[in-house]
Scaffold this motif. Structure first.
Motif, PDB file in Angstrom:
ATOM      1  N   ASP A  28      30.796  34.561  42.065  1.00 31.55           N
ATOM      2  CA  ASP A  28      31.373  35.445  43.364  1.00 31.55           C
ATOM      3  C   ASP A  28      31.214  34.854  44.677  1.00 31.55           C
ATOM      4  N   ALA A 100      35.388  42.328  42.806  1.00 32.46           N
ATOM      5  CA  ALA A 100      36.567  42.365  42.309  1.00 32.46           C
ATOM      6  C   ALA A 100      37.426  43.317  43.509  1.00 32.46           C
ATOM      7  N   LEU A 101      36.583  43.958  44.136  1.00 31.95           N
ATOM      8  CA  LEU A 101      37.381  44.798  45.021  1.00 31.95           C
ATOM      9  C   LEU A 101      38.023  43.805  46.487  1.00 31.95           C
ATOM     10  N   GLY A 103      39.338  41.221  45.547  1.00 33.55           N
ATOM     11  CA  GLY A 103      40.576  40.813  44.862  1.00 33.55           C
ATOM     12  C   GLY A 103      41.890  41.706  45.205  1.00 33.55           C
ATOM     13  N   VAL A 104      41.565  42.990  45.765  1.00 36.87           N
ATOM     14  CA  VAL A 104      42.588  43.757  45.913  1.00 36.87           C
ATOM     15  C   VAL A 104      42.732  44.412  47.377  1.00 36.87           C
ATOM     16  N   TRP A 187      49.076  35.656  46.956  1.00 37.32           N
ATOM     17  CA  TRP A 187      48.299  36.595  45.603  1.00 37.32           C
ATOM     18  C   TRP A 187      47.666  35.807  44.827  1.00 37.32           C
ATOM     19  N   ARG A 190      43.751  36.193  44.564  1.00 39.63           N
ATOM     20  CA  ARG A 190      43.251  37.235  44.227  1.00 39.63           C
ATOM     21  C   ARG A 190      42.680  37.357  42.841  1.00 39.63           C
ATOM     22  N   ILE A 191      43.192  36.451  41.957  1.00 39.84           N
ATOM     23  CA  ILE A 191      43.042  36.298  40.613  1.00 39.84           C
ATOM     24  C   ILE A 191      41.464  36.101  40.257  1.00 39.84           C
ATOM     25  N   LEU A 194      39.334  38.996  41.123  1.00 42.27           N
ATOM     26  CA  LEU A 194      39.524  40.012  39.969  1.00 42.27           C
ATOM     27  C   LEU A 194      38.812  39.738  38.743  1.00 42.27           C
ATOM     28  N   SER A 196      36.122  38.624  38.261  1.00 46.05           N
ATOM     29  CA  SER A 196      34.740  39.000  38.252  1.00 46.05           C
ATOM     30  C   SER A 196      34.362  40.365  37.396  1.00 46.05           C
ATOM     31  N   ALA A 197      35.258  41.216  37.178  1.00 49.26           N
ATOM     32  CA  ALA A 197      34.993  42.551  36.293  1.00 49.26           C
ATOM     33  C   ALA A 197      34.910  42.041  34.936  1.00 49.26           C
TER      34      ALA A 197
END
Length: 440
Positions: A28, A100-101, A103-104, A187, A190-191, A194, A196-197
């Motif tokens: 992270d 993860a957040l 990422g959005v 974009w 961002r992957i 994400l 990380s989840a």
């Protein structure tokens, strides 16, 4: 000391849980570090001045370090009161989902300055999680193992940073390779966040299967859990706290230089391709996967303090060699420079977990080591990229950056000289645990 098959299984599980958790945490952090050096200045801090954008992006990088003492204070205390396992589950969830957040998260183009505010808040949450993670992850593996092999078992948490850095850089490099520049900046990045989840779920599965560490169980059964561990550390063990802070400063600065700032220097000052810098960091991190536990194991055979001094001398000298190598603009020279730098870092970093935790008595170990780790992060890794950028802008030469690293090496050498001898650590721990067993 011969262990039963059940004890060996618990030790292997603890090692895996410690390694996987810190790998996630540093995946992270590394993903953010690379993005802040190469991308976030434009996406979240647009400015006509490229240097100002980079400085602002690194400022949010520093937030992740500045928030660590909050995590160290809160979770370190709870780890000595409630136990290692329970707290480590929470820190894993906090850091993973904050990443993860990201990422959005909408960028500046979508919601204006509020995007930067949200980014800083999520970065703060990341730092709080990491601040509570490290001390517990070290104890998770080391307190299941033989104290005479503490250097090796505690290094599980230390493998996490190079493993996380390698994974994050590999993901970002792959995305940059398969996507166009426009797609990656729109974009694709961002992957990486994400993912990380997914890593959280794996780490959570490992940690929920663990038992509490034997050392904490003895302390809890004897009724010797501290009521105010932070106060006790500051009042009763200040030398241990100062030692733990100082021995981390130079390694943190060194790591920031050769995994974060080197990317900015190569792309901004030398106009070299970003991919070459990422590849060099990946190769160096791959080497660290072996070198970090090897250095930890070596510290079980020789005095950890002597290894620390040897590493700081090498750390003080290498930047004066590295930057002329980098000036050749040769990819091979960059790889050699980064690999040697991260090998030096491994010599310091592998034994560091054991060295810091054993400065504190067992009943205050989570709190003390967490505070030392997080406070050192402010003095070292938090400000290092900002200092490097400011020094380069102000003086226009790498020499002042190398001199800055040398100064931090002096501080870490001082910390090594303050540290307890191996014999003193063994005597104190034997007495403390014997007292706990008698009390139970």
């Amino acid at each position: 000391m011969t262990q039963s098959p059940a004890a060996r299984r618990s030790l292997r599980r603890a090692f895996a849980a410690s390694l996987s958790g810190t790998t996630l945490e540093y995946y992270d952090f590394a993903a953010y570090s690379v993005a802040s050096a190469t991308l976030f200045g434009r996406l979240f801090f647009p400015s006509g001045d490229e240097l100002a954008g980079t400085m602002l992006a690194f400022s949010t990088y520093a937030v992740g370090y500045l928030s660590r003492p909050v995590g160290g204070f809160v979770f370190g205390r709870l780890g000595d009161v409630l136990g290692r396992k329970r707290i480590l589950v929470f820190t894993l969830l906090l850091t993973g989902f904050a990443t993860a957040l990201i990422g959005v998260l909408p960028t500046h183009a979508a919601i204006g300055g509020f995007a930067a505010v949200l980014l800083v808040l999520l970065r703060f949450a990341q730092g709080v999680g990491v601040g509570g993670e490290w001390g517990g992850a070290v104890l998770l593996s080391s307190e299941f193992g033989d104290p005479k092999r503490r250097g090796f078992w505690a290094s599980a948490a230390q493998i996490g940073p190079p493993a996380g850095t390698l994974l994050a850089n590999a993901v970002l490099a792959l995305l940059a390779l398969v996507l166009s520049t426009a797609q990656f900046e729109s974009w694709g990045w961002r992957i990486a966040f994400l993912l990380s989840a997914v890593l959280v779920l794996f780490g959570l599965w490992l940690r929920l299967k663990l038992e509490e560490t034997p050392v904490f169980r003895k302390i809890a059964e004897s009724g010797q859990r501290p009521k105010a561990p932070v106060t006790e550390v500051v009042r009763r063990e200040p030398r241990a706290l100062v030692t733990g802070i100082l021995v981390r400063v130079c390694p943190d600065v060194l790591y920031s230089l050769f995994t974060v700032f080197v990317l900015t220097y190569m792309t901004g000052k030398l106009h070299m391709p970003r991919g070459e810098g990422l590849a060099a960091v990946m190769i160096g991190s791959a080497c660290q996967l072996v070198l970090v536990p090897a250095a930890g194991a070596l510290s079980d055979r020789v005095d950890r303090r002597a290894l620390c001094v040897a590493g700081t001398v090498a750390a003080a000298v290498w930047p004066f060699v590295f930057f002329p190598l980098l000036g050749t603009r040769s990819f091979a020279a960059v790889v050699i420079g980064v690999v040697v730098a991260l090998a030096i870092h491994a010599l310091l970093y592998g034994p560091q977990a054991a060295m810091i935790t054993e400065q504190f008595s067992p009943r205050l170990r989570y709190t003390g080591s967490s505070l030392a780790y997080t406070l050192a992060g402010i003095a070292g890794g938090a400000v290092a990229p900002l200092v490097f950028t400011a020094l380069l802008a102000g003086f226009g030469t790498w020499v002042v950056i190398a001199a800055y690293v040398a100064i931090t090496a002096v501080l870490t050498t001082w910390g090594a000289l303050l540290a307890l001898s191996p014999g003193a650590v063994e005597r104190r721990d034997r007495i403390a645990l014997a007292t706990a067993e008698a009390g139970s």
